[in-house]
Design a protein around this motif. Structure first.
Motif, short mmCIF file in Angstrom:
data_model
loop_
_atom_site.label_atom_id
_atom_site.label_comp_id
_atom_site.label_asym_id
_atom_site.label_seq_id
_atom_site.Cartn_x
_atom_site.Cartn_y
_atom_site.Cartn_z
N VAL A 132 36.44 41.68 45.97
CA VAL A 132 36.48 41.62 44.51
C VAL A 132 35.05 41.80 44.02
N ASP A 133 34.83 42.76 43.11
CA ASP A 133 33.47 42.95 42.61
C ASP A 133 33.48 43.48 41.18
N GLY A 134 32.33 43.51 40.59
CA GLY A 134 32.15 44.07 39.26
C GLY A 134 32.89 43.32 38.17
N TRP A 135 33.57 44.09 37.34
CA TRP A 135 34.29 43.52 36.20
C TRP A 135 35.39 42.57 36.64
N GLU A 136 35.97 42.83 37.78
CA GLU A 136 37.04 41.97 38.27
C GLU A 136 36.53 40.55 38.53
N ARG A 137 35.34 40.44 39.08
CA ARG A 137 34.74 39.12 39.30
C ARG A 137 34.41 38.44 37.99
N ALA A 138 33.81 39.19 37.07
CA ALA A 138 33.45 38.63 35.77
C ALA A 138 34.69 38.16 35.01
N LEU A 139 35.73 38.96 35.07
CA LEU A 139 36.97 38.59 34.40
C LEU A 139 37.61 37.36 35.04
N ALA B 279 44.91 25.74 39.38
CA ALA B 279 45.04 27.19 39.52
C ALA B 279 43.80 27.90 38.99
N ALA B 280 43.26 27.40 37.88
CA ALA B 280 42.08 28.01 37.28
C ALA B 280 40.85 27.85 38.17
N VAL B 281 40.76 26.73 38.87
CA VAL B 281 39.64 26.52 39.80
C VAL B 281 39.69 27.58 40.91
N LEU B 282 40.88 27.92 41.38
CA LEU B 282 41.00 28.96 42.40
C LEU B 282 40.57 30.32 41.86
N VAL B 283 40.86 30.58 40.59
CA VAL B 283 40.45 31.85 39.98
C VAL B 283 38.93 31.89 39.83
N VAL B 284 38.32 30.75 39.45
CA VAL B 284 36.85 30.68 39.35
C VAL B 284 36.23 30.89 40.73
N LYS B 285 36.82 30.27 41.75
CA LYS B 285 36.32 30.44 43.12
C LYS B 285 36.36 31.91 43.52
N ARG B 286 37.44 32.61 43.14
CA ARG B 286 37.58 34.04 43.43
C ARG B 286 36.45 34.82 42.78
N GLY B 287 36.12 34.47 41.54
CA GLY B 287 35.03 35.16 40.84
C GLY B 287 33.67 34.85 41.43
N LEU B 288 33.45 33.61 41.85
CA LEU B 288 32.15 33.24 42.40
C LEU B 288 31.90 33.81 43.79
N THR B 289 32.92 33.78 44.64
CA THR B 289 32.74 34.23 46.02
C THR B 289 32.94 35.73 46.20
N GLY B 290 33.76 36.34 45.31
CA GLY B 290 34.06 37.76 45.47
C GLY B 290 35.10 38.01 46.54
N ARG B 291 35.78 36.97 46.98
CA ARG B 291 36.80 37.10 48.02
C ARG B 291 38.14 36.59 47.49
N CYS B 292 39.18 37.34 47.76
CA CYS B 292 40.52 36.95 47.33
C CYS B 292 41.47 37.19 48.51
N ARG B 293 41.99 36.12 49.04
CA ARG B 293 42.88 36.21 50.20
C ARG B 293 44.16 36.97 49.84
N MET B 294 44.70 36.72 48.64
CA MET B 294 45.93 37.38 48.23
C MET B 294 45.73 38.89 48.09
N LYS B 295 44.61 39.30 47.53
CA LYS B 295 44.33 40.73 47.39
C LYS B 295 44.20 41.38 48.77
N ALA B 296 43.57 40.70 49.70
CA ALA B 296 43.43 41.23 51.06
C ALA B 296 44.80 41.36 51.72
#
Length: 87
Positions: free
Chosen positions: A6-13, A39-56
């Motif tokens: 996850v990078d760029g605008w996707e992370r910021a969003l 659930a929102a904490v998991l979304v913030v974690k996704r934005g901070l780390t740039g990693r999304c297990r579900m997307k992978a």
């Protein structure tokens, strides 16, 4: 899964939506509000780390399904009885 997917605008969003969700969940309160915060904490974690297990996982499933598709054979030219292909 150590690489970022996850990078760029996707992370910021993800950060913006996650932070808004945390605020909304805290204001709502109760069990449903705290579930929203979780659930929102998991979304913030996704934005901070740039990693999304579900997307992978979804990317892996998509690659696997594409690999299983076999091309159809080319249709044979059919000629009716008595036809020679000449006009």
């Amino acid at each position: 899964m150590n690489e970022q997917n996850v990078d760029g605008w996707e992370r910021a969003l993800s950060l913006a939506i996650g932070l808004a969700g945390i605020g909304k969940g805290v204001r709502r309160g109760g069990v449903s509000g705290w579930l929203e915060v979780a659930a929102a904490v998991l979304v913030v974690k996704r934005g901070l780390t740039g990693r999304c297990r579900m997307k992978a996982l979804l990317g892996d499933l998509q690659q696997a399904s594409v690999a299983e598709v076999h091309p159809l054979p080319e249709p044979a030219t059919r000629r009716g009885p008595g036809r020679t292909g000449k006009r």
